[in-house]
Design a protein around this motif. Structure first.
Motif, PDB file in Angstrom:
ATOM      1  N   ASN A  75       0.795  -1.227   0.000  1.00  0.00           N
ATOM      2  CA  ASN A  75       0.000   0.000   0.000  1.00  0.00           C
ATOM      3  C   ASN A  75       0.830   1.281   0.000  1.00  0.00           C
ATOM      4  OD1 ASN A  75      -2.638  -1.004  -0.066  1.00  0.00           O
ATOM      5  ND2 ASN A  75      -2.566  -1.488   2.110  1.00  0.00           N
ATOM      6  N   CYS A  77       2.625   2.502   2.411  1.00  0.00           N
ATOM      7  CA  CYS A  77       2.425   3.202   3.674  1.00  0.00           C
ATOM      8  C   CYS A  77       3.756   3.269   4.415  1.00  0.00           C
ATOM      9  CB  CYS A  77       1.368   2.517   4.537  1.00  0.00           C
ATOM     10  SG  CYS A  77       1.075   3.427   6.078  1.00  0.00           S
ATOM     11  N   ARG A 125      -8.527  -7.160  -3.417  1.00  0.00           N
ATOM     12  CA  ARG A 125      -9.625  -6.648  -2.580  1.00  0.00           C
ATOM     13  C   ARG A 125     -10.482  -7.765  -1.989  1.00  0.00           C
ATOM     14  NH1 ARG A 125     -10.529  -2.765  -7.201  1.00  0.00           N
ATOM     15  NH2 ARG A 125      -8.909  -1.248  -6.843  1.00  0.00           N
ATOM     16  N   LEU A 157      -4.953  -2.517   6.764  1.00  0.00           N
ATOM     17  CA  LEU A 157      -5.538  -1.582   5.800  1.00  0.00           C
ATOM     18  C   LEU A 157      -6.051  -0.340   6.527  1.00  0.00           C
ATOM     19  CD1 LEU A 157      -7.477  -4.000   3.426  1.00  0.00           C
ATOM     20  CD2 LEU A 157      -5.435  -2.665   2.879  1.00  0.00           C
ATOM     21  N   PHE A 158      -6.706  -0.532   7.655  1.00  0.00           N
ATOM     22  CA  PHE A 158      -7.198   0.578   8.473  1.00  0.00           C
ATOM     23  C   PHE A 158      -6.048   1.504   8.845  1.00  0.00           C
ATOM     24  CE2 PHE A 158      -8.785   1.393  13.112  1.00  0.00           C
ATOM     25  CZ  PHE A 158      -9.128   2.701  12.828  1.00  0.00           C
ATOM     26  N   THR A 159      -4.974   0.946   9.406  1.00  0.00           N
ATOM     27  CA  THR A 159      -3.867   1.803   9.827  1.00  0.00           C
ATOM     28  C   THR A 159      -3.138   2.411   8.629  1.00  0.00           C
ATOM     29  OG1 THR A 159      -2.316  -0.055  10.052  1.00  0.00           O
ATOM     30  CG2 THR A 159      -3.582   0.584  12.025  1.00  0.00           C
ATOM     31  N   ASN A 160      -2.983   1.659   7.547  1.00  0.00           N
ATOM     32  CA  ASN A 160      -2.356   2.212   6.340  1.00  0.00           C
ATOM     33  C   ASN A 160      -3.149   3.409   5.846  1.00  0.00           C
ATOM     34  OD1 ASN A 160      -1.128  -0.749   4.489  1.00  0.00           O
ATOM     35  ND2 ASN A 160      -0.609  -0.021   6.518  1.00  0.00           N
ATOM     36  N   TYR A 161      -4.455   3.265   5.751  1.00  0.00           N
ATOM     37  CA  TYR A 161      -5.283   4.340   5.220  1.00  0.00           C
ATOM     38  C   TYR A 161      -5.276   5.566   6.143  1.00  0.00           C
ATOM     39  CZ  TYR A 161      -7.185   1.128   1.690  1.00  0.00           C
ATOM     40  OH  TYR A 161      -7.345   0.253   0.633  1.00  0.00           O
ATOM     41  N   ASN A 163      -2.793   6.536   8.045  1.00  0.00           N
ATOM     42  CA  ASN A 163      -1.498   7.195   7.900  1.00  0.00           C
ATOM     43  C   ASN A 163      -1.305   7.847   6.539  1.00  0.00           C
ATOM     44  OD1 ASN A 163      -0.137   6.725  10.490  1.00  0.00           O
ATOM     45  ND2 ASN A 163      -0.567   4.601   9.986  1.00  0.00           N
ATOM     46  N   ILE A 164      -1.794   7.211   5.496  1.00  0.00           N
ATOM     47  CA  ILE A 164      -1.661   7.777   4.151  1.00  0.00           C
ATOM     48  C   ILE A 164      -2.605   8.966   3.984  1.00  0.00           C
ATOM     49  CG2 ILE A 164      -1.990   7.334   1.694  1.00  0.00           C
ATOM     50  CD1 ILE A 164      -1.154   4.361   2.334  1.00  0.00           C
ATOM     51  N   ALA A 165      -3.872   8.770   4.307  1.00  0.00           N
ATOM     52  CA  ALA A 165      -4.878   9.824   4.093  1.00  0.00           C
ATOM     53  C   ALA A 165      -4.602  11.066   4.937  1.00  0.00           C
ATOM     54  CB  ALA A 165      -6.280   9.287   4.391  1.00  0.00           C
TER      55      ALA A 165
END
Length: 180
Positions: A75, A77, A125, A157-161, A163-165
């Protein structure tokens, strides 16, 4: 600069303060990701509760960190890649094992199959090939471990999103991506 405030315990809502205290006790500090997630006490409770639940899971600390770096690299991240590389080293993994895991690879074929499965979950996905599941079972992975892997990918995915967002500043030693 983060796109939401990176809160101190004193700045956080009372509903987030107890979880931030637990984070600080576990890490010796409050990493930026948790300080940013504290903007939502419910999100912080969910995240911290998930990490706590998985700490006694069927996969163990080292494999959990290998999954996390594979997902983070997939991802792009940087935050999670840095954090989980540091945590993976604390769990006994070598820098080489962690760099290999970033590419969803491992010296052990059984571990590699599970990392490839985690990578496939992200890339496709969740639409996995039933043959891949059969292959995991053939290698000795249990349904409990397979389900936990899917849940681990979801948490990552939750933590990646997050940190990225939210462009959370990395406060762990940075690690280069392997997938390019």
């Amino acid at each position: 600069m983060a796109r939401v405030p990176v809160l101190t315990t004193a700045e956080a809502a009372p509903a987030a303060q107890a979880n931030l205290a637990k984070v600080e006790k576990a890490f010796g500090t409050i990493p930026n990701m948790f300080a940013a997630v504290a903007n939502s006490p419910a999100a912080l409770q969910s995240m911290w509760g998930s990490f706590g639940a998985f700490s006694t899971g069927a996969l163990g600390a080292a494999l959990t960190e290998q999954i996390a770096v594979a997902v983070a690299d997939t991802n792009d991240c940087a935050y999670c890649l840095a954090a989980h590389t540091a945590l993976g080293q604390q769990a006994g993994l070598s820098p080489e094992e962690l760099a290999t895991a970033q590419r969803a690879r491992a010296a052990d074929p059984k571990t590699e199959a599970l990392l490839q499965f985690a990578h496939s979950l992200v890339e496709r996905r969740g639409k996995v090939d039933p043959q891949q599941l059969a292959g995991l079972r053939d290698l000795g992975w249990t349904d409990s471990q397979i389900v936990e892997t899917i849940a681990q990918v979801g948490l990552n995915l939750f933590t990646n999103y997050i940190n990225i967002a939210l462009d959370i500043p990395v406060d762990f030693p940075e690690v280069p991506f392997q997938r390019g």
